[in-house]
Design an enzyme around this catalytic site. Structure first.
Site, mmCIF file in Angstrom:
data_model
loop_
_atom_site.group_PDB
_atom_site.id
_atom_site.type_symbol
_atom_site.label_atom_id
_atom_site.label_comp_id
_atom_site.label_asym_id
_atom_site.label_seq_id
_atom_site.Cartn_x
_atom_site.Cartn_y
_atom_site.Cartn_z
ATOM 1 N N ASP A 1 1.060 -1.158 0.184
ATOM 2 C CA ASP A 1 0.117 0.222 -0.048
ATOM 3 C C ASP A 1 0.995 1.361 0.034
ATOM 4 O O ASP A 1 1.598 1.313 0.911
ATOM 5 C CB ASP A 1 -0.845 -0.056 1.056
ATOM 6 C CG ASP A 1 -2.074 1.059 1.074
ATOM 7 O OD1 ASP A 1 -1.419 2.290 0.925
ATOM 8 O OD2 ASP A 1 -3.077 0.888 1.338
ATOM 9 N N HIS A 2 1.109 1.712 -1.211
ATOM 10 C CA HIS A 2 2.251 2.939 -1.217
ATOM 11 C C HIS A 2 2.214 4.012 -0.263
ATOM 12 O O HIS A 2 3.051 4.505 0.030
ATOM 13 C CB HIS A 2 2.421 3.044 -2.618
ATOM 14 C CG HIS A 2 1.611 4.095 -3.338
ATOM 15 N ND1 HIS A 2 0.621 3.498 -3.795
ATOM 16 C CD2 HIS A 2 1.593 5.313 -3.514
ATOM 17 C CE1 HIS A 2 -0.379 4.665 -4.245
ATOM 18 N NE2 HIS A 2 0.366 5.596 -4.041
ATOM 19 N N HIS B 1 -5.842 2.916 1.212
ATOM 20 C CA HIS B 1 -5.153 3.928 1.535
ATOM 21 C C HIS B 1 -5.781 4.704 2.601
ATOM 22 O O HIS B 1 -5.146 4.950 3.922
ATOM 23 C CB HIS B 1 -4.663 4.873 0.396
ATOM 24 C CG HIS B 1 -4.283 4.289 -1.008
ATOM 25 N ND1 HIS B 1 -3.315 3.420 -0.786
ATOM 26 C CD2 HIS B 1 -4.546 4.629 -1.987
ATOM 27 C CE1 HIS B 1 -3.062 2.905 -2.182
ATOM 28 N NE2 HIS B 1 -3.675 3.747 -2.922
HETATM 29 P P1 NAD Z 1 0.821 -2.427 -17.137
HETATM 30 O O1 NAD Z 1 -0.539 -2.888 -17.946
HETATM 31 O O2 NAD Z 1 1.736 -1.266 -17.612
HETATM 32 O O3 NAD Z 1 1.720 -3.552 -17.416
HETATM 33 C C1 NAD Z 1 1.554 -5.029 -17.057
HETATM 34 C C2 NAD Z 1 2.642 -5.929 -17.367
HETATM 35 O O4 NAD Z 1 1.784 -7.468 -17.149
HETATM 36 C C3 NAD Z 1 3.343 -5.706 -18.527
HETATM 37 O O5 NAD Z 1 4.704 -6.236 -18.184
HETATM 38 C C4 NAD Z 1 2.707 -7.008 -19.256
HETATM 39 O O6 NAD Z 1 3.621 -7.688 -20.209
HETATM 40 C C5 NAD Z 1 2.440 -8.045 -18.115
HETATM 41 N N1 NAD Z 1 1.495 -9.153 -18.506
HETATM 42 C C6 NAD Z 1 0.120 -8.700 -18.772
HETATM 43 N N2 NAD Z 1 -0.421 -10.090 -19.420
HETATM 44 C C7 NAD Z 1 0.106 -10.878 -18.973
HETATM 45 C C8 NAD Z 1 0.518 -12.271 -19.281
HETATM 46 N N3 NAD Z 1 -0.369 -12.976 -19.844
HETATM 47 N N4 NAD Z 1 1.548 -13.030 -19.085
HETATM 48 C C9 NAD Z 1 2.702 -12.447 -18.429
HETATM 49 N N5 NAD Z 1 2.651 -11.249 -18.580
HETATM 50 C C10 NAD Z 1 1.605 -10.407 -18.503
HETATM 51 O O7 NAD Z 1 0.120 -2.429 -15.592
HETATM 52 P P2 NAD Z 1 1.095 -1.383 -14.474
HETATM 53 O O8 NAD Z 1 0.501 -0.018 -14.517
HETATM 54 O O9 NAD Z 1 2.419 -1.616 -14.529
HETATM 55 O O10 NAD Z 1 0.361 -2.325 -13.223
HETATM 56 C C11 NAD Z 1 0.701 -3.463 -12.784
HETATM 57 C C12 NAD Z 1 0.038 -3.661 -11.452
HETATM 58 O O11 NAD Z 1 0.319 -2.723 -10.568
HETATM 59 C C13 NAD Z 1 -1.424 -3.702 -11.537
HETATM 60 O O12 NAD Z 1 -2.107 -4.650 -10.463
HETATM 61 C C14 NAD Z 1 -1.825 -2.374 -11.149
HETATM 62 O O13 NAD Z 1 -3.124 -2.334 -10.408
HETATM 63 C C15 NAD Z 1 -0.595 -2.032 -10.090
HETATM 64 N N6 NAD Z 1 -0.584 -0.664 -9.880
HETATM 65 C C16 NAD Z 1 0.100 0.189 -10.793
HETATM 66 C C17 NAD Z 1 0.326 1.563 -10.330
HETATM 67 C C18 NAD Z 1 0.979 2.519 -11.211
HETATM 68 O O14 NAD Z 1 0.949 3.555 -11.147
HETATM 69 N N7 NAD Z 1 0.809 2.085 -12.731
HETATM 70 C C19 NAD Z 1 -0.059 1.827 -9.246
HETATM 71 C C20 NAD Z 1 -0.339 1.087 -7.949
HETATM 72 C C21 NAD Z 1 -0.834 -0.283 -8.394
#
Ligand code: NAD
Length: 485
Positions: A179-180, A242
């Site tokens: 939980d950042h 959060h």
């Molecule tokens: P993103 O869509 O940019 O990246 C997703 C990643 O998952 C990619 O590397 C993709 O290759 C991989 N992926 C997707 N399907 C796949 C499969 N079938 N097999 C293997 N790899 C697969 O998403 P993100 O923004 O990087 O977010 C990732 C996680 O972090 C999510 O759960 C999101 O809710 C959480 N999150 C993101 C943020 C943010 O700021 N981006 C903040 C808080 C939480």
């Protein structure tokens, strides 16, 4: 610190690029990474190790807040990175991954300590952890740890199901739920602020505190996240995780010792004392809103329903305010007010403690404006602590005046949440990660609210973009004789 292998699922994604690689780079610069380590990135793209290293280089050059132009240092960092394409549902990929991990452990002569970081969509958490177990990746002679991003479930039942599945592959003390907000330095400072200072500790109860207000307001709208946000709303995106974490950190009582277990126990105690609402009474204590059009910094902005990707009939909440009660001997009778929303007037995350003032009639005769003592803990975007108090001004006929004292942290070198959290996970310190009980009890409080929203048991107020939310949110506090600070 133990040498280890950091296995990153979702290494080609947005979060890895913007947060995780820069955090690892900063830890490396500060010599806070283990002596020997390897980082193995996984994603769907067919990248080579070289391509991946170039991607990581680009990420740290773009997103590191303190990039240094030292080629040999950068190369030393990049040399730790390897890449393997992997479809999370395909077992062959995990077998190949296991070989790479073992080979790197051999090359570096390091123990089988493995950290699995899941930076992927939550629907993959289950299949990944079960494949880690099935493939043998999880059968290590050293430690194994699982780091997962939010969201943890969509409601109480789905969170319980997910936890049940994760717990088949990892023990609770091996699971690090990010939980950042818990990685923000001022949030990590809350416990010390309360307990290392007798002046605050002595006052931290219902004898002296009139109410507590926790605000997280954003000026941005839904941006490009409509697909996710329209199903989540502010209640799931911010409140369940959060905001309730901030409440736990603010309200928790003195732990037996300063240890991860004791601190998390105290947080759980708070959640166990949090008064649950029946869905029929949610409307008495919770206000939901959705932003309409308005002007932000002189620029016209559209309302939520007009945002790209949002259905014109959407009833998703972009604002939630609530009054919560903690039924224990310290907090009986003290309302905790929480509000969070998008497209609000200011970007600010802060906690305001309003103190009681039993002698106010002595110093503030009827018609004179009274000001309570306020302790304001600013979390974001600036960090600081300020105290409002009353004092006589000799230059103004000795009249009472409100004065402020403020200490602020120099923001320049403040570490990012991800830096602090990854460092803790590398050390095996779970203090600032959410325990399953915290998550489950949060969902228990949220569940009737979700149901009341779905069944439209309370109004959905439209608020003007660039306001501080709907009028009903102000009325909520006025009912108790307070107002938002
Ligand atoms: P993103 O869509 O940019 O990246 C997703 C990643 O998952 C990619 O590397 C993709 O290759 C991989 N992926 C997707 N399907 C796949 C499969 N079938 N097999 C293997 N790899 C697969 O998403 P993100 O923004 O990087 O977010 C990732 C996680 O972090 C999510 O759960 C999101 O809710 C959480 N999150 C993101 C943020 C943010 O700021 N981006 C903040 C808080 C939480």
């Amino acid at each position: 610190m133990d040498s280890m292998t950091f296995v990153l699922f979702g290494a080609t994604g947005d979060l890895a690029k913007r947060k995780i690689f820069p955090a690892l780079y900063h830890l490396f610069l500060d010599q806070k990474m283990p002596h020997s380590f390897s980082i193995i990135g996984l994603g769907r793209r067919e990248w080579s190790d070289d391509e991946f290293q170039t991607h990581v280089e680009h990420s740290v050059k773009t997103f590191s807040t303190r990039f240094i132009h030292d080629r040999s240092k950068l190369e030393e960092f990049l040399r730790a990175f390897r890449y393997s394409p992997l479809d999370v549902t395909n077992m062959d990929g995990y077998k190949k991954l296991l070989k790479i991990v073992q080979q790197r452990e051999k090359e570096l002569n390091i123990p089988e300590n493995r950290m699995f970081y899941l930076s992927v969509a939550p629907e993959f958490f289950d299949v990944i952890t079960s494949n880690i177990k099935e493939s043998g990746l999880g059968s290590t002679k050293g430690w194994k740890r699982l780091v997962i991003e939010k969201p943890f479930g969509h409601d109480l039942k789905s969170a319980q199901d997910l936890n049940e599945k994760l717990s088949q592959a990892f023990e609770e003390d091996e699971i690090y739920r990010v939980d950042h907000y818990l990685g923000k330095p001022m949030v990590q400072n809350l416990e010390a602020l309360k307990f290392a200072n007798p002046v605050f500790q002595a006052l931290w109860n219902n004898q002296h505190i009139a109410n507590v207000q926790i605000t997280a307001s954003e000026t941005v709208g839904v941006e490009e996240r409509a697909g996710y946000y329209d199903r989540a709303g502010a209640i799931r995106d911010m409140f369940q995780n959060h905001m309730l974490q901030l409440l736990m950190m603010t309200a928790m009582h003195v732990p037996k010792r300063i240890s991860s277990q004791d601190i998390r126990n105290e947080k759980i105690n708070i959640m166990e004392s949090l008064r649950l609402l029946q869905k029929e009474e949610v409307g008495l204590h919770v206000v939901r809103g959705q932003y309409g059009p308005g002007e932000i910094h002189g620029k016209r902005v559209v309302g939520y329903k007009e945002e790209p990707g949002v259905d014109a009939s959407s009833t998703t909440d972009t604002f939630v305010a609530a009054r919560l009660w903690i039924d224990d001997e310290f907090w009986n009778g003290v309302p905790f007010y929480i509000r969070t929303g998008k497209r609000m007037k200011e970007k600010s995350t802060r906690i305001v403690i309003e103190f009681k003032n039993p002698l106010k009639e002595w110093y503030f005769p009827k018609n004179e404006k009274t000001a309570p003592n306020l302790l304001v803990i600013e979390i974001n975007p600036n960090e600081g602590i300020s105290l409002q108090f009353n004092s006589k001004n000799v230059l103004n006929d000795g009249k009472m005046e409100t004065v402020h004292m403020r200490v602020a942290t120099n923001q320049k070198n403040v570490p990012e949440a991800y830096e602090l959290l990854i460092f803790d996970a590398l050390h095996g310190d779970t203090t600032f990660f959410a325990h399953w009980k915290e998550v489950e009890l949060s969902w228990k409080w949220i569940q009737p609210v979700l149901e009341a929203f779905e069944e439209n048991l309370l109004p959905l107020h439209t608020y003007r973009s660039s306001s501080m939310g709907p009028e009903a949110s102000h009325k909520l506090l006025e009912e108790d004789g307070f107002h938002w600070w």
